[in-house]
Motif scaffolding. Structure first.
Motif, PDB file in Angstrom:
ATOM      1  N   HIS A 174       0.821  -1.206   0.000  1.00  0.00           N
ATOM      2  CA  HIS A 174       0.000   0.000   0.000  1.00  0.00           C
ATOM      3  C   HIS A 174       0.859   1.262   0.000  1.00  0.00           C
ATOM      4  N   ALA A 175       1.945   1.246   0.778  1.00  0.00           N
ATOM      5  CA  ALA A 175       2.853   2.396   0.804  1.00  0.00           C
ATOM      6  C   ALA A 175       3.505   2.582  -0.560  1.00  0.00           C
ATOM      7  N   ARG A 176       3.844   1.466  -1.208  1.00  0.00           N
ATOM      8  CA  ARG A 176       4.429   1.539  -2.549  1.00  0.00           C
ATOM      9  C   ARG A 176       3.445   2.136  -3.544  1.00  0.00           C
ATOM     10  N   GLN A 177       2.195   1.721  -3.463  1.00  0.00           N
ATOM     11  CA  GLN A 177       1.173   2.273  -4.348  1.00  0.00           C
ATOM     12  C   GLN A 177       0.999   3.770  -4.120  1.00  0.00           C
ATOM     13  N   MET A 178       1.028   4.182  -2.851  1.00  0.00           N
ATOM     14  CA  MET A 178       0.866   5.600  -2.547  1.00  0.00           C
ATOM     15  C   MET A 178       2.033   6.424  -3.080  1.00  0.00           C
ATOM     16  N   THR A 179       3.257   5.935  -2.920  1.00  0.00           N
ATOM     17  CA  THR A 179       4.403   6.689  -3.442  1.00  0.00           C
ATOM     18  C   THR A 179       4.323   6.816  -4.957  1.00  0.00           C
ATOM     19  N   ASN A 180       3.910   5.757  -5.640  1.00  0.00           N
ATOM     20  CA  ASN A 180       3.763   5.814  -7.097  1.00  0.00           C
ATOM     21  C   ASN A 180       2.678   6.805  -7.501  1.00  0.00           C
ATOM     22  N   ASN A 181       1.564   6.793  -6.778  1.00  0.00           N
ATOM     23  CA  ASN A 181       0.467   7.700  -7.101  1.00  0.00           C
ATOM     24  C   ASN A 181       0.856   9.162  -6.864  1.00  0.00           C
ATOM     25  N   ILE A 182       1.604   9.415  -5.804  1.00  0.00           N
ATOM     26  CA  ILE A 182       2.065  10.783  -5.549  1.00  0.00           C
ATOM     27  C   ILE A 182       3.054  11.205  -6.627  1.00  0.00           C
ATOM     28  N   TYR A 183       3.998  10.340  -6.943  1.00  0.00           N
ATOM     29  CA  TYR A 183       5.010  10.656  -7.953  1.00  0.00           C
ATOM     30  C   TYR A 183       4.377  10.915  -9.314  1.00  0.00           C
ATOM     31  N   GLN A 184       3.378  10.132  -9.667  1.00  0.00           N
ATOM     32  CA  GLN A 184       2.726  10.254 -10.969  1.00  0.00           C
ATOM     33  C   GLN A 184       1.551  11.230 -10.948  1.00  0.00           C
ATOM     34  N   ALA A 185       1.379  11.941  -9.826  1.00  0.00           N
ATOM     35  CA  ALA A 185       0.314  12.948  -9.681  1.00  0.00           C
ATOM     36  C   ALA A 185      -1.066  12.361  -9.940  1.00  0.00           C
ATOM     37  N   LYS A 186      -1.304  11.159  -9.423  1.00  0.00           N
ATOM     38  CA  LYS A 186      -2.601  10.496  -9.601  1.00  0.00           C
ATOM     39  C   LYS A 186      -3.538  10.739  -8.423  1.00  0.00           C
TER      40      LYS A 186
END
Length: 243
Positions: A92-104
């Motif tokens: 879940h933390a990995r998904q959140m970092t990806n979403n923040i990085y990709q501005a999702k």
């Protein structure tokens, strides 16, 4: 064998130092200031030391600020209260970092103030090619210098170093340990004396005073990172604000 163990120890502490010094205390909490030159220097150093598990200091800071604002609630990006085991929380933390990085995801403005950013480096560092390149380097080092096959079992630590360091605090320091301060969250001080995490394990202390540059509170709570911060302040690499 000795070389491999030294490599693991050096990699662990260099990566950890950049996480606690630059990502956490500087990017997330602005516990001190530095010039643009030194900010870029430490930004690049973080990429080199964290390698395949590198996370953008900007992304880390946003997520960590969210953690402090929403600790142990449903909006906490990483909390044992929300996930049934360590691996689910890491995912879940990995998904959140990806979403923040990709501005999702939409980020509140209060979490976006005074963030370091080096977009071109982050694009390179977050690419699959970069991560595979670092993994290849680790594998080659092990194949060249390993004296026993069992040492290859240590390779995942290098590959997933930042998530492993994160889960030690984000999971275990919210479930086990002691407290100096009664707070409205589950943060604990995981160790009485923190040699493993360079001060990060004084998590209850940190939640009490998030912007405090020294995570130690009691006389025996030695925060190794704080000694380097004092050295950098003395040499004028950084500036600790006077309160």
């Amino acid at each position: 064998m000795i070389f491999i163990l030294l490599f693991l120890i050096v990699h662990w502490y260099l990566s950890l130092f950049m996480q606690t010094f630059f990502h956490h205390r500087y990017a997330s909490h602005r516990a001190f200031t530095m010039s643009r030159f030194w900010e870029r220097f430490f930004y690049l150093t973080a990429y080199i030391t964290q390698g395949s598990s590198y996370i953008s200091p900007r992304v880390y800071a946003i997520m960590h600020r969210m953690h402090h604002a929403y600790t142990d609630t449903a909006m906490d990006p990483h909390s044992p209260a929300n996930d049934r085991n360590i691996f689910v929380m890491m995912w879940h933390a990995r998904q959140m970092t990806n979403n923040i990085y990709q501005a999702k995801v939409l980020i509140e403005q209060r979490f976006l103030k005074n963030l370091p950013q080096w977009r071109s480096l982050d694009v390179i560092a977050h690419s699959a090619l970069s991560r595979l390149g670092w993994i290849t380097i680790y594998v080659l080092i092990y194949f060249i210098f390993s004296s026993s096959a069992w040492l290859l079992l240590l390779l995942p630590i290098h590959i997933l170093m930042v998530p492993i360091q994160g889960v030690i605090i984000n999971w275990f320091a919210h479930k086990y340990g002691s407290i100096n301060f009664k707070l409205k969250n589950t943060s604990t001080n995981l160790f009485k004396i923190d040699f493993l995490m360079m001060g990060e394990a004084y998590h209850n202390n940190h939640h009490k005073n998030p912007a405090q540059v020294n995570f130690g509170f009691k006389w025996f709570e030695m925060d190794a990172t704080y000694f380097f911060i004092r050295l950098f302040n003395w040499t004028k690499i950084i500036r600790i604000p006077k309160h």
